[in-house]
Scaffold this active site. Structure first.
Site, mmCIF file in Angstrom:
data_model
loop_
_atom_site.group_PDB
_atom_site.id
_atom_site.type_symbol
_atom_site.label_atom_id
_atom_site.label_comp_id
_atom_site.label_asym_id
_atom_site.label_seq_id
_atom_site.Cartn_x
_atom_site.Cartn_y
_atom_site.Cartn_z
ATOM 1 N N VAL A 75 0.832 -1.204 0.000
ATOM 2 C CA VAL A 75 0.000 0.000 0.000
ATOM 3 C C VAL A 75 0.870 1.259 0.000
ATOM 4 C CG1 VAL A 75 -1.797 1.283 1.241
ATOM 5 C CG2 VAL A 75 -1.917 -1.205 1.107
ATOM 6 N N CYS A 76 1.968 1.229 0.733
ATOM 7 C CA CYS A 76 2.872 2.384 0.755
ATOM 8 C C CYS A 76 3.441 2.637 -0.642
ATOM 9 C CB CYS A 76 4.001 2.159 1.754
ATOM 10 S SG CYS A 76 3.439 1.900 3.445
ATOM 11 N N ALA A 77 3.882 1.573 -1.288
ATOM 12 C CA ALA A 77 4.434 1.695 -2.635
ATOM 13 C C ALA A 77 3.375 2.225 -3.595
ATOM 14 C CB ALA A 77 4.963 0.341 -3.107
ATOM 15 N N SER A 128 0.839 4.183 -2.874
ATOM 16 C CA SER A 128 0.602 5.613 -2.628
ATOM 17 C C SER A 128 1.699 6.468 -3.260
ATOM 18 C CB SER A 128 0.464 5.910 -1.132
ATOM 19 O OG SER A 128 1.696 5.827 -0.456
#
Length: 166
Positions: free
Chosen positions: A59-61, A63
């Site tokens: 999810v971080c990647a 975003s």
């Protein structure tokens, strides 16, 4: 402190996000070239602070990729992607992904950014990392939008963050 979840399990942060209408707190973060960046380095620009636990999670990647795509279409706006990842890992991620429209910054040295912005997890498996949050600043450094994502595994509301700059 904020009460959010990580994989459905309740966790807390050390504080709360800055208030809308307030002057954003200054920061000292490390860029991928190991230089120190502060709020003054981005003076006169709108800023989207994309704050997350680690670029090495899905999810971080996502975003970072989504803000990279959208940042290229924004006038006078910089997207700062902030985590406690080492600058080397941030650089490798951007190089592998071909991302050029975001500024990767690390809070690895002191963690003071996370504490000042109220996003450091104080409990749970990600304790010490940053919770997934968005803080948008206008060109005067004033907070105009915030979001602390309620479930860490969910993506932020990109549309609302971008709309705050219209």
């Amino acid at each position: 402190m904020a009460h959010i979840t990580l994989g459905g399990t309740p966790v807390e942060t050390v504080g709360t996000l800055p208030k809308i209408g307030s002057k954003a707190p200054d920061f000292k973060l490390t860029a991928i070239d190991l230089s120190t960046k502060t709020m003054a380095d981005f003076a006169g620009h709108n800023l989207i602070l994309n704050i997350f636990p680690s670029v090495n999670t899905g999810v971080c990647a996502t975003s970072v990729r989504k803000f990279n795509e959208k940042a290229s279409k924004l006038d006078n706006t910089k997207v700062l992607c902030i985590s406690r990842d080492l600058p080397f890992a941030q650089d490798q991620f951007c190089a592998a992904e071909g991302l050029e429209n975001v500024v990767m910054l690390s809070d690895f040295k002191t963690g003071k950014f996370g504490d000042t912005y109220g996003v450091t997890f104080s409990s749970g498996g990600f304790e010490g990392l940053h919770s997934r949050s968005i803080v948008v600043l206008n060109d005067k450094g004033e907070v105009i939008y915030t979001e602390q994502v309620g479930e860490t595994g969910d993506e932020p509301d990109y549309g609302a963050a971008l709309a705050s700059l219209e």
